[in-house]
Motif scaffolding. Structure first.
Motif, PDB file in Angstrom:
ATOM      1  N   THR A 110      72.850  41.139  38.090  1.00  0.00           N
ATOM      2  CA  THR A 110      73.495  39.827  37.946  1.00  0.00           C
ATOM      3  C   THR A 110      73.393  38.987  39.207  1.00  0.00           C
ATOM      4  N   GLU A 111      73.135  39.623  40.343  1.00  0.00           N
ATOM      5  CA  GLU A 111      73.114  38.913  41.624  1.00  0.00           C
ATOM      6  C   GLU A 111      72.373  39.767  42.645  1.00  0.00           C
ATOM      7  N   PHE A 112      71.613  39.113  43.535  1.00  0.00           N
ATOM      8  CA  PHE A 112      70.862  39.813  44.579  1.00  0.00           C
ATOM      9  C   PHE A 112      71.347  39.351  45.953  1.00  0.00           C
ATOM     10  N   PHE A 113      71.326  40.262  46.923  1.00  0.00           N
ATOM     11  CA  PHE A 113      71.822  39.964  48.266  1.00  0.00           C
ATOM     12  C   PHE A 113      70.698  40.075  49.303  1.00  0.00           C
ATOM     13  N   TYR A 114      69.648  39.280  49.134  1.00  0.00           N
ATOM     14  CA  TYR A 114      68.452  39.384  49.979  1.00  0.00           C
ATOM     15  C   TYR A 114      68.757  39.256  51.466  1.00  0.00           C
ATOM     16  N   VAL A 115      69.335  38.148  51.858  1.00  0.00           N
ATOM     17  CA  VAL A 115      69.508  37.847  53.283  1.00  0.00           C
ATOM     18  C   VAL A 115      70.403  38.876  53.953  1.00  0.00           C
ATOM     19  N   ASN A 116      71.558  39.130  53.367  1.00  0.00           N
ATOM     20  CA  ASN A 116      72.503  40.056  53.988  1.00  0.00           C
ATOM     21  C   ASN A 116      71.980  41.488  54.011  1.00  0.00           C
ATOM     22  N   SER A 117      71.298  41.905  52.947  1.00  0.00           N
ATOM     23  CA  SER A 117      70.818  43.289  52.921  1.00  0.00           C
ATOM     24  C   SER A 117      69.717  43.522  53.962  1.00  0.00           C
ATOM     25  N   ILE A 118      68.845  42.543  54.177  1.00  0.00           N
ATOM     26  CA  ILE A 118      67.810  42.687  55.217  1.00  0.00           C
ATOM     27  C   ILE A 118      68.459  42.694  56.598  1.00  0.00           C
ATOM     28  N   LYS A 119      69.457  41.841  56.781  1.00  0.00           N
ATOM     29  CA  LYS A 119      70.191  41.807  58.053  1.00  0.00           C
ATOM     30  C   LYS A 119      70.825  43.167  58.353  1.00  0.00           C
ATOM     31  N   LEU A 120      71.483  43.759  57.359  1.00  0.00           N
ATOM     32  CA  LEU A 120      72.109  45.073  57.542  1.00  0.00           C
ATOM     33  C   LEU A 120      71.065  46.169  57.747  1.00  0.00           C
ATOM     34  N   ALA A 121      69.913  46.041  57.086  1.00  0.00           N
ATOM     35  CA  ALA A 121      68.836  47.029  57.251  1.00  0.00           C
ATOM     36  C   ALA A 121      68.292  47.007  58.680  1.00  0.00           C
TER      37      ALA A 121
ATOM     38  N   SER B 273      80.737  37.721  46.705  1.00  0.00           N
ATOM     39  CA  SER B 273      79.878  37.822  45.526  1.00  0.00           C
ATOM     40  C   SER B 273      80.649  37.449  44.264  1.00  0.00           C
ATOM     41  N   SER B 274      79.912  37.261  43.186  1.00  0.00           N
ATOM     42  CA  SER B 274      80.523  36.927  41.898  1.00  0.00           C
ATOM     43  C   SER B 274      81.064  38.186  41.232  1.00  0.00           C
ATOM     44  N   ARG B 275      82.156  38.014  40.511  1.00  0.00           N
ATOM     45  CA  ARG B 275      82.697  39.096  39.677  1.00  0.00           C
ATOM     46  C   ARG B 275      83.156  38.452  38.379  1.00  0.00           C
ATOM     47  N   THR B 276      82.222  38.341  37.461  1.00  0.00           N
ATOM     48  CA  THR B 276      82.482  37.620  36.209  1.00  0.00           C
ATOM     49  C   THR B 276      83.091  38.493  35.132  1.00  0.00           C
ATOM     50  N   SER B 277      83.061  39.797  35.307  1.00  0.00           N
ATOM     51  CA  SER B 277      83.422  40.743  34.245  1.00  0.00           C
ATOM     52  C   SER B 277      82.567  40.500  33.005  1.00  0.00           C
ATOM     53  N   ALA B 278      81.360  39.959  33.223  1.00  0.00           N
ATOM     54  CA  ALA B 278      80.401  39.634  32.161  1.00  0.00           C
ATOM     55  C   ALA B 278      80.987  38.684  31.125  1.00  0.00           C
ATOM     56  N   SER B 279      81.946  37.881  31.535  1.00  0.00           N
ATOM     57  CA  SER B 279      82.618  36.958  30.619  1.00  0.00           C
ATOM     58  C   SER B 279      82.486  35.518  31.097  1.00  0.00           C
ATOM     59  N   LYS B 280      82.243  34.628  30.161  1.00  0.00           N
ATOM     60  CA  LYS B 280      82.170  33.203  30.503  1.00  0.00           C
ATOM     61  C   LYS B 280      83.496  32.691  31.048  1.00  0.00           C
ATOM     62  N   ILE B 281      84.576  33.389  30.719  1.00  0.00           N
ATOM     63  CA  ILE B 281      85.896  33.006  31.232  1.00  0.00           C
ATOM     64  C   ILE B 281      85.903  33.033  32.762  1.00  0.00           C
ATOM     65  N   PHE B 282      85.204  34.013  33.345  1.00  0.00           N
ATOM     66  CA  PHE B 282      85.204  34.187  34.798  1.00  0.00           C
ATOM     67  C   PHE B 282      83.846  33.871  35.426  1.00  0.00           C
ATOM     68  N   LYS B 283      83.034  33.064  34.791  1.00  0.00           N
ATOM     69  CA  LYS B 283      81.666  32.849  35.275  1.00  0.00           C
ATOM     70  C   LYS B 283      81.598  32.236  36.675  1.00  0.00           C
ATOM     71  N   ASN B 284      82.659  31.582  37.131  1.00  0.00           N
ATOM     72  CA  ASN B 284      82.656  30.960  38.460  1.00  0.00           C
ATOM     73  C   ASN B 284      83.490  31.718  39.487  1.00  0.00           C
ATOM     74  N   ARG B 285      83.964  32.918  39.135  1.00  0.00           N
ATOM     75  CA  ARG B 285      84.842  33.655  40.053  1.00  0.00           C
ATOM     76  C   ARG B 285      84.029  34.311  41.172  1.00  0.00           C
ATOM     77  N   LYS B 286      84.451  34.028  42.413  1.00  0.00           N
ATOM     78  CA  LYS B 286      83.879  34.686  43.601  1.00  0.00           C
ATOM     79  C   LYS B 286      85.010  35.379  44.319  1.00  0.00           C
ATOM     80  N   ASP B 287      84.724  36.556  44.848  1.00  0.00           N
ATOM     81  CA  ASP B 287      85.772  37.328  45.492  1.00  0.00           C
ATOM     82  C   ASP B 287      85.849  37.077  46.991  1.00  0.00           C
ATOM     83  N   ASN B 288      87.075  37.062  47.502  1.00  0.00           N
ATOM     84  CA  ASN B 288      87.293  36.946  48.951  1.00  0.00           C
ATOM     85  C   ASN B 288      87.798  38.271  49.525  1.00  0.00           C
TER      86      ASN B 288
END
Length: 194
Positions: free
Chosen positions: A47-58, A91-106
């Protein structure tokens, strides 16, 4: 390494190769991201990829191995797939539902945070059915995730994206949750350890 057979190695073997300098975390994370892009076209498991951060951590992990840091962590540099159900800061945590399609976690869930503290590198989030309450992995928001062995079949539900990610070598470890068989059933359907 000439080929990417390491994509199908377990975390212990990857860490051993890092320690011997036969592999680098940057090489593994980049290859895992490339693999996941190919798998996405076939199986729709992410559902989402973390290219920049994962390369930085690598790169940080690579420095730690090269310098034989005393602070090497148990899972340092291991590619990690995070089930979309779990909170991961930023990152997003939608619970695969349109209800939460814009939810991002802090915040990050404790379970995921412990794996991150161990040095694993999150590279993507994996698909689930809506609210993780179905025996097949599909939702109106993310579509259908197919079985990596035969795309006419399902990887089953609950943690199906994580099962597919592991079976295809997109990551060495992936998170899941298990109430009714959410880890065990996708693991069996995808032929991986759960």
């Amino acid at each position: 390494m000439d080929n990417n057979e390491f994509l199908f190695w377990n975390s212990s073997k990857i860490i051993e190769a890092y320690t011997k300098k036969d592999l680098s975390p940057v090489e593994v994370i980049k290859a895992s991201l490339e693999q996941s892009q190919e798998i996405q076209k076939e199986c729709n498991a992410f559902t989402e990829f973390f290219y920049v951060n994962s390369i930085k951590l690598a790169k940080i992990a690579e420095e730690n191995y090269l310098n034989k840091s005393e602070n090497l962590k148990l899972l340092e540099g291991v590619p990690f797939g995070v089930k979309e159900e779990f909170a991961l800061r930023g990152s997003s945590r939608t619970s695969a539902s349109k209800i939460f399609k814009n939810r991002k976690d802090n915040h990050t869930d404790v379970y995921i945070n412990r794996i991150l503290i161990g040095g694993a590198i999150p590279i993507f989030k994996t698909t689930t059915p809506e609210f993780c309450l179905l025996g097949t992995t599909w939702s109106d928001l993310h579509g259908v995730t197919t079985n990596p062995w035969n795309n006419k079949y399902t990887p089953r539900g609950w943690s199906g994206g994580s099962g597919t990610a592991l079976a295809t070598g997109a990551c060495a470890i992936a998170s899941g949750s298990d109430i009714v068989g959410s880890i065990r059933v996708p693991a069996a359907a995808c032929g991986v350890f759960g």
